[in-house]
Design an enzyme around this catalytic site. Structure first.
Site, PDB file in Angstrom:
ATOM      1  CE  LYS A  87     -37.268  77.440  84.606  1.00  0.00           C
ATOM      2  NZ  LYS A  87     -37.142  76.406  83.569  1.00  0.00           N
TER       3      LYS A  87
HETATM    4  C1  E4P Z   1     -34.960  74.030  83.706  1.00  0.00           C
HETATM    5  O1  E4P Z   1     -35.468  74.693  84.569  1.00  0.00           O
HETATM    6  C2  E4P Z   1     -34.034  74.593  82.701  1.00  0.00           C
HETATM    7  O2  E4P Z   1     -34.704  75.479  81.887  1.00  0.00           O
HETATM    8  C3  E4P Z   1     -33.406  73.481  81.923  1.00  0.00           C
HETATM    9  O3  E4P Z   1     -32.972  72.493  82.851  1.00  0.00           O
HETATM   10  C4  E4P Z   1     -32.299  73.892  80.997  1.00  0.00           C
HETATM   11  O4  E4P Z   1     -31.675  72.736  80.499  1.00  0.00           O
HETATM   12  P1  E4P Z   1     -30.665  72.765  79.243  1.00  0.00           P
HETATM   13  O5  E4P Z   1     -29.438  73.499  79.640  1.00  0.00           O
HETATM   14  O6  E4P Z   1     -30.392  71.311  78.974  1.00  0.00           O
HETATM   15  O7  E4P Z   1     -31.396  73.451  78.139  1.00  0.00           O
END
Ligand code: E4P
Length: 218
Positions: A87
């Protein structure tokens, strides 16, 4: 549509996996910190444990923000387990790193996507997934689901293979809205996935069926 669970919590991951409908897991440094997992070795062991539970895509985020650092860290993460998806944040160095990994056949998830232009760059670099953040856009008065739909349309129009992974999903309604605009994947909290099950007519219908059964069968 594929379902990923958006957590580093092993109990929640096991529960979602046991439902039989889980296609993967996304984590981020904040979610890892929430579980109190400190230090590179422990974090990497945690990613491997998640991979062993789900045997499906697990997004593990790089901390480095420079190209060389991302390549080094991403390569180490990818070597942990074949299910790891590296990622990478949507910054210039990240786009370069995605291109590097794409050329090596290493799968990537370009995160922190807030515009069609960012998604386009990530797709051109060969990202496996792009993650538009629905909830965070809603938080600032924009419409995150509209962005998901725009990216889906753009990828279809130009024939990009990159999958649209709707992230920052906060509730069940977000999932259903992402279904309507054709997201390939939604990464969700467990509560939002379980919310899909809820319908008062299912609850009342089952109650009646069981009462009628017991009236006759005791
Ligand atoms: C996933 O890949 C993201 O990091 C995550 O969904 C972020 O979510 P949030 O905005 O609730 O922190």
């Amino acid at each position: 549509m594929k379902f990923f669970i958006d957590t580093a919590n092993l109990d929640q991951i096991r529960e979602a996996h046991d439902l039989g409908v889980l296609d993967g897991v996304t984590t981020n440094p904040s979610l890892m910190a929430k579980e109190g997992i400190k230090g590179t070795e422990n974090q990497r062991a945690h990613y491997v444990e998640i991979c062993n539970i789900v045997q499906a895509d697990v997004s593990a985020e790089v901390i480095a923000t420079d190209y060389e650092g991302m390549i080094r860290e991403g390569s180490e993460l990818a070597a942990l387990n074949p299910h790891i998806v590296v990622k990478i944040p949507c910054i210039a160095e990240g786009i370069k790193a995605i291109k590097y990994f794409s050329d090596k056949g290493i799968r990537t998830n370009c995160t922190l996507i807030f515009s069609v232009g960012q998604a386009l760059l990530a797709a051109k670099a060969g990202a496996t997934y792009v993650s538009p953040f629905v909830g965070r856009l809603d938080d600032i008065g924009e419409d995150g689901v509209v962005l998901v739909g725009q990216i889906v349309e753009m990828f279809r129009y130009y024939g990009y293979q990159t999958q649209v992974l709707a992230a920052s999903i906060r509730n069940t309604k977000h999932i259903l809205a992402c279904v309507e605009v054709g997201a390939d994947v939604a990464t969700c909290p467990l509560s939002a996935i379980k919310g899909l099950l809820n319908h008062p007519l299912t609850t009342s219908g089952l109650k009646t069926f069981l009462e009628d059964y017991h009236k006759v069968n005791g």
